[in-house]
Design a protein around this motif. Structure first.
Motif, PDB file in Angstrom:
ATOM      1  N   ILE A 218      23.494   6.553   7.510  1.00  0.00           N
ATOM      2  CA  ILE A 218      24.116   5.966   8.698  1.00  0.00           C
ATOM      3  C   ILE A 218      24.974   4.795   8.253  1.00  0.00           C
ATOM      4  N   LEU A 219      26.244   4.818   8.624  1.00  0.00           N
ATOM      5  CA  LEU A 219      27.146   3.736   8.252  1.00  0.00           C
ATOM      6  C   LEU A 219      26.961   2.545   9.191  1.00  0.00           C
ATOM      7  N   LYS A 220      27.451   1.388   8.763  1.00  0.00           N
ATOM      8  CA  LYS A 220      27.222   0.163   9.535  1.00  0.00           C
ATOM      9  C   LYS A 220      28.187   0.028  10.710  1.00  0.00           C
ATOM     10  N   ASN A 221      29.309   0.719  10.649  1.00  0.00           N
ATOM     11  CA  ASN A 221      30.255   0.680  11.765  1.00  0.00           C
ATOM     12  C   ASN A 221      29.819   1.612  12.886  1.00  0.00           C
ATOM     13  N   VAL A 222      30.337   1.370  14.069  1.00  0.00           N
ATOM     14  CA  VAL A 222      30.277   2.372  15.138  1.00  0.00           C
ATOM     15  C   VAL A 222      31.699   2.829  15.408  1.00  0.00           C
ATOM     16  N   ILE A 223      31.822   4.046  15.944  1.00  0.00           N
ATOM     17  CA  ILE A 223      33.124   4.621  16.263  1.00  0.00           C
ATOM     18  C   ILE A 223      33.267   4.615  17.787  1.00  0.00           C
ATOM     19  N   PRO A 224      34.176   3.820  18.342  1.00  0.00           N
ATOM     20  CA  PRO A 224      34.298   3.725  19.798  1.00  0.00           C
ATOM     21  C   PRO A 224      34.492   5.088  20.460  1.00  0.00           C
ATOM     22  N   ASP A 225      33.754   5.329  21.532  1.00  0.00           N
ATOM     23  CA  ASP A 225      33.828   6.550  22.357  1.00  0.00           C
ATOM     24  C   ASP A 225      33.240   7.777  21.674  1.00  0.00           C
ATOM     25  N   LYS A 226      32.718   7.636  20.473  1.00  0.00           N
ATOM     26  CA  LYS A 226      32.237   8.803  19.735  1.00  0.00           C
ATOM     27  C   LYS A 226      31.106   9.518  20.484  1.00  0.00           C
ATOM     28  N   GLY A 227      30.149   8.764  20.993  1.00  0.00           N
ATOM     29  CA  GLY A 227      29.039   9.389  21.701  1.00  0.00           C
ATOM     30  C   GLY A 227      29.489  10.172  22.917  1.00  0.00           C
ATOM     31  N   ALA A 228      30.469   9.631  23.631  1.00  0.00           N
ATOM     32  CA  ALA A 228      30.992  10.330  24.804  1.00  0.00           C
ATOM     33  C   ALA A 228      31.734  11.599  24.400  1.00  0.00           C
ATOM     34  N   VAL A 229      32.474  11.560  23.297  1.00  0.00           N
ATOM     35  CA  VAL A 229      33.165  12.757  22.820  1.00  0.00           C
ATOM     36  C   VAL A 229      32.145  13.850  22.483  1.00  0.00           C
ATOM     37  N   LEU A 230      31.093  13.482  21.760  1.00  0.00           N
ATOM     38  CA  LEU A 230      30.092  14.470  21.371  1.00  0.00           C
ATOM     39  C   LEU A 230      29.444  15.107  22.601  1.00  0.00           C
ATOM     40  N   THR A 231      29.140  14.289  23.591  1.00  0.00           N
ATOM     41  CA  THR A 231      28.476  14.798  24.791  1.00  0.00           C
ATOM     42  C   THR A 231      29.415  15.683  25.608  1.00  0.00           C
ATOM     43  N   LYS A 232      30.635  15.230  25.803  1.00  0.00           N
ATOM     44  CA  LYS A 232      31.599  16.016  26.587  1.00  0.00           C
ATOM     45  C   LYS A 232      31.957  17.314  25.878  1.00  0.00           C
ATOM     46  N   MET A 233      32.105  17.245  24.559  1.00  0.00           N
ATOM     47  CA  MET A 233      32.447  18.444  23.793  1.00  0.00           C
ATOM     48  C   MET A 233      31.316  19.465  23.871  1.00  0.00           C
ATOM     49  N   SER A 234      30.079  19.005  23.689  1.00  0.00           N
ATOM     50  CA  SER A 234      28.942  19.920  23.790  1.00  0.00           C
ATOM     51  C   SER A 234      28.862  20.533  25.179  1.00  0.00           C
ATOM     52  N   ARG A 235      29.076  19.705  26.207  1.00  0.00           N
ATOM     53  CA  ARG A 235      29.037  20.226  27.582  1.00  0.00           C
ATOM     54  C   ARG A 235      30.057  21.335  27.766  1.00  0.00           C
ATOM     55  N   PHE A 236      31.267  21.139  27.253  1.00  0.00           N
ATOM     56  CA  PHE A 236      32.314  22.151  27.371  1.00  0.00           C
ATOM     57  C   PHE A 236      31.884  23.468  26.723  1.00  0.00           C
ATOM     58  N   TRP A 237      31.381  23.388  25.489  1.00  0.00           N
ATOM     59  CA  TRP A 237      31.007  24.605  24.760  1.00  0.00           C
ATOM     60  C   TRP A 237      29.761  25.263  25.351  1.00  0.00           C
ATOM     61  N   PHE A 238      28.797  24.457  25.795  1.00  0.00           N
ATOM     62  CA  PHE A 238      27.610  25.048  26.436  1.00  0.00           C
ATOM     63  C   PHE A 238      28.022  25.871  27.655  1.00  0.00           C
ATOM     64  N   ASP A 239      28.924  25.316  28.456  1.00  0.00           N
ATOM     65  CA  ASP A 239      29.413  26.051  29.632  1.00  0.00           C
ATOM     66  C   ASP A 239      30.154  27.322  29.207  1.00  0.00           C
ATOM     67  N   TYR A 240      30.981  27.192  28.164  1.00  0.00           N
ATOM     68  CA  TYR A 240      31.835  28.307  27.734  1.00  0.00           C
ATOM     69  C   TYR A 240      31.026  29.474  27.180  1.00  0.00           C
ATOM     70  N   THR A 241      29.882  29.173  26.575  1.00  0.00           N
ATOM     71  CA  THR A 241      29.128  30.228  25.873  1.00  0.00           C
ATOM     72  C   THR A 241      27.813  30.582  26.558  1.00  0.00           C
ATOM     73  N   SER A 242      27.610  30.143  27.768  1.00  0.00           N
ATOM     74  CA  SER A 242      26.313  30.356  28.414  1.00  0.00           C
ATOM     75  C   SER A 242      25.985  31.828  28.613  1.00  0.00           C
ATOM     76  N   SER A 243      27.007  32.684  28.619  1.00  0.00           N
ATOM     77  CA  SER A 243      26.751  34.125  28.782  1.00  0.00           C
ATOM     78  C   SER A 243      26.334  34.781  27.457  1.00  0.00           C
ATOM     79  N   ILE A 244      26.536  34.092  26.333  1.00  0.00           N
ATOM     80  CA  ILE A 244      26.167  34.640  25.023  1.00  0.00           C
ATOM     81  C   ILE A 244      24.710  34.326  24.701  1.00  0.00           C
ATOM     82  N   VAL A 245      24.337  33.083  24.892  1.00  0.00           N
ATOM     83  CA  VAL A 245      22.961  32.650  24.634  1.00  0.00           C
ATOM     84  C   VAL A 245      22.676  31.473  25.567  1.00  0.00           C
ATOM     85  N   PRO A 246      21.476  31.407  26.162  1.00  0.00           N
ATOM     86  CA  PRO A 246      21.168  30.263  27.024  1.00  0.00           C
ATOM     87  C   PRO A 246      21.118  28.973  26.215  1.00  0.00           C
ATOM     88  N   ASN A 247      21.373  27.851  26.861  1.00  0.00           N
ATOM     89  CA  ASN A 247      21.326  26.552  26.181  1.00  0.00           C
ATOM     90  C   ASN A 247      20.443  25.578  26.965  1.00  0.00           C
TER      91      ASN A 247
END
Length: 293
Positions: A37-66
Motif C-alpha cells: 500500500i502506497l502512502k499517497n491516496v488517489i482522489p476519487d479512486k474509490g468512487a471510480v472503482l465502485t461506479k465501474m463495478s456497478r456498471f459491469w455488474f449490471d451489464y453482466t448480470s445475465s451471465i452470472v449472478p453477482n
C-alpha cells in the motif's frame, strides 16, 4: 445518533463492514502496487472503482449472478450516509468467498510476457511461438492464482491445482466448482472485452473473484473490471511489439520500477495523472460523466 461501525476486514484498498444479513464494502482512495500500500491516496479512486463495478455488474448480470444489492447510501445504515462514504460504498450479499483469484489474459503483457520470453509459457500454459509483447492471444487463457492474505504474494496455480484446493473445501464438488469458475471467467471476459472494443478500449487482462451463496450457487463478488483489477489500453495507437499506454495503475507500477528508492511515496504529478486516467477509463467505458450519479 447512528450506530458506530468498524471494518470486520480491511484489504489493501477495501474496507468490509458487517451489516447483519449483508455487507457494506467501501472502496477507499488508497492505491497498492506490487502487494504494497502506497502512502499517497488517489482522489476519487474509490468512487471510480465502485461506479465501474456497478456498471459491469449490471451489464453482466445475465451471465452470472453477482453480489451487488445497492450503491445508494440511502439503502445503508445512517453511519454510511456521509460524504466520506458517498459514492464509494456498495451494499452486497454475504458469500462464502472461494480462495481462487480467477485471472484471464487476452493479450500477452506484464508477468505473462516475462514468462513467455523465458520458456514460451504463461503460468505453465504453452503459447504459440513468435508472439510479440502486447500481442493478442489466439484465445484468452485462464491462469488462476491463490488468494493471498494481506502482505503475502498470490501464487500461480494450474487448473488441476484449483480442483484440488476446492475439493478439500467441498468434497465431491471441487472439479465442478473449478470448471464453473473457469467458464464464468472466460465468458465474462469475452463479453466485456468485446463491449470495451466498441468503446475503443482493449481489456488486456483482468481478474475476478467468486463466492457461494446460501444455496451453493457461484456468485461474482469483490470488484469487476476496474483499473485496479484490469489492464485497459487505448485501441487507438495499439501497436504490438512494445508496452502500451494504459488507463490503469500500470502507470504507477512503471514509475515505481524506475524509482526504486521511493519509500512508498508518489510525486504529485503521478497522483494527479493516475486520478485522471481512472476517471477517463470510467467515462470512456460507460459513456457517462464521472460526476453523474
Amino acid at each position: 445518533m447512528s450506530a458506530e461501525f468498524k471494518p470486520m476486514k480491511e484489504g489493501k484498498v477495501r474496507q468490509v463492514y458487517d451489516n447483519g444479513d449483508s455487507l457494506i464494502i467501501v472502496a477507499t482512495d488508497r492505491i497498492s502496487a506490487f502487494d504494497n500500500i502506497l502512502k499517497n491516496v488517489i482522489p476519487d479512486k474509490g468512487a471510480v472503482l465502485t461506479k465501474m463495478s456497478r456498471f459491469w455488474f449490471d451489464y453482466t448480470s445475465s451471465i452470472v449472478p453477482n453480489h451487488m444489492i445497492s450503491t445508494n447510501t440511502a439503502d445503508m445504515p445512517e453511519f454510511f450516509q456521509t460524504k466520506e462514504f458517498e459514492g464509494k460504498s456498495m451494499k452486497c450479499k454475504k458469500l462464502t468467498m472461494l480462495p481462487i483469484e480467477c485471472i484471464v489474459r487476452g493479450y500477452i503483457t506484464g508477468s505473462g510476457w516475462e514468462s513467455y520470453q523465458k520458456n514460451g509459457t504463461v503460468c505453465g500454459i504453452r503459447l504459440p511461438e513468435g508472439l510479440k509483447e502486447s500481442d493478442k492471444l489466439p484465445e484468452p487463457v485462464y491462469t488462476p492464482t491463490t488468494k493471498a492474505d494481506l502482505g503475502d504474494h498470490d501464487e500461480h496455480i494450474t487448473f488441476a491445482d484449483s480442483v484440488k484446493i476446492l475439493e478439500k473445501l467441498f468434497p465431491g464438488k471441487g472439479e465442478a466448482y473449478a470448471k464453473k469458475l473457469r467458464d464464468c471467467t472466460l465468458a465474462l471476459y469475452q463479453t466485456c472485452a468485446e463491449y470495451a472494443l466498441s468503446k475503443n478500449i482493449i481489456i488486456a487482462d483482468t481478474k475476478f473473484e467468486f463466492g457461494l451463496d446460501e444455496n451453493g450457487t457461484v456468485v461474482l463478488g469483490d470488484e469487476m473490471l476496474t483499473p485496479d483489477s484490469s489492464r485497459f489500453w487505448p485501441l487507438t495507437g495499439y501497436q504490438p511489439g512494445q508496452g502500451q499506454p494504459s488507463f490503469d495503475k500500470q502507470f504507477v507500477r512503471d514509475w515505481l520500477k524506475e524509482n526504486p528508492d521511493n519509500d512508498g511515496v508518489l510525486p504529485e504529478e503521478v497522483v494527479t495523472k493516475t486520478a485522471s486516467k481512472y476517471r477517463e477509463a470510467y467515462e470512456l467505458l460507460t459513456g457517462k460523466a464521472f460526476s453523474d450519479k
